[in-house]
Design a protein around this motif. Sequence first.
Motif, short mmCIF file in Angstrom:
data_model
loop_
_atom_site.label_atom_id
_atom_site.label_comp_id
_atom_site.label_asym_id
_atom_site.label_seq_id
_atom_site.Cartn_x
_atom_site.Cartn_y
_atom_site.Cartn_z
N LEU A 20 0.80 -1.11 -0.06
CA LEU A 20 0.01 -0.15 0.19
C LEU A 20 1.00 1.23 0.14
O LEU A 20 1.59 1.57 0.85
CB LEU A 20 -0.95 0.06 1.06
N ARG A 21 1.11 1.94 -1.28
CA ARG A 21 1.69 3.04 -1.02
C ARG A 21 0.78 4.29 -0.61
O ARG A 21 -0.01 4.65 -1.26
CB ARG A 21 1.97 3.36 -2.98
N ARG A 22 1.44 4.75 0.42
CA ARG A 22 0.91 6.11 0.69
C ARG A 22 1.80 7.20 0.60
O ARG A 22 2.84 7.26 0.53
CB ARG A 22 0.71 5.83 2.27
N GLN A 28 4.30 6.08 5.80
CA GLN A 28 5.21 4.96 5.44
C GLN A 28 4.08 3.86 4.51
O GLN A 28 3.10 4.00 4.55
CB GLN A 28 5.70 4.11 6.53
N LEU A 29 4.93 3.17 3.77
CA LEU A 29 4.48 2.21 2.97
C LEU A 29 3.94 1.12 3.98
O LEU A 29 4.25 0.86 5.10
CB LEU A 29 5.40 1.27 2.16
N ARG A 30 2.51 0.33 3.71
CA ARG A 30 2.15 -0.52 4.47
C ARG A 30 2.50 -1.85 3.47
O ARG A 30 1.89 -1.79 2.42
CB ARG A 30 0.62 -0.37 4.51
N VAL A 31 2.84 -2.99 4.17
CA VAL A 31 3.04 -4.17 3.59
C VAL A 31 2.40 -5.39 4.12
O VAL A 31 2.67 -5.38 5.34
CB VAL A 31 4.36 -4.43 3.15
N ARG A 32 1.75 -6.28 3.30
CA ARG A 32 1.23 -7.50 3.77
C ARG A 32 1.81 -8.60 3.02
O ARG A 32 1.90 -8.33 1.73
CB ARG A 32 -0.32 -7.64 3.63
N LEU A 33 2.38 -9.80 3.86
CA LEU A 33 3.00 -10.85 3.10
C LEU A 33 2.52 -11.95 3.62
O LEU A 33 1.99 -12.21 4.55
CB LEU A 33 4.69 -10.53 3.47
N LYS A 64 8.99 4.84 2.67
CA LYS A 64 8.55 5.08 1.03
C LYS A 64 9.79 4.56 0.15
O LYS A 64 9.62 4.22 -0.97
CB LYS A 64 8.17 6.38 0.99
N ALA A 65 11.10 5.18 0.50
CA ALA A 65 12.19 4.60 -0.20
C ALA A 65 12.28 3.35 -0.71
O ALA A 65 13.11 3.02 -1.57
CB ALA A 65 13.37 5.31 0.15
#
Length: 146
Positions: A20-22, A28-33, A64-65
């Motif tokens: 999820l690009r915020r 920050q980015l949110r990531v589900r794996l 974000k980077a």
Amino acid sequence: MHDRLTLPYVWGQKAIPVVLRRTGKGEQLRVRLPFAENNRQWLQNGRRSKPEWVSDEAYWQIPKAWFNDTVDRALARFGKVYIVQPYREQEICSSSCQNATGHICQCSCMGEHHGSGNDCSWFEVSDAFSTRWGERYLACRLLRKR
């Protein structure tokens, strides 16, 4: 398209990684794996900063980077990755259309703004081109490894 690309479906499924690009300041980015014991190390990838686990909502937060690298590595590891990102539609019209008095319209707005005038929400680039941005939405897309 069917229900499979709704935001609740994409965010709730557990088989394909989701990034999820915020874009807000400080967000920050949110990531589900898919679950794996080494997800923190995999996300960190030798960097100094550590991913933050948000346990009550079950996702990782990362800088974000890291976006492009995380997407590339997720494609290599999982073969697929969902990207959820904000977008805004751009409307294009012209002052000659907005200020028209007849019914002939050859503008890209397809007559939607014909004769309506400029309510100051349009940015006039020139006499022949005005633009404005719509509301912000979230879009989902599935990337697959080639």
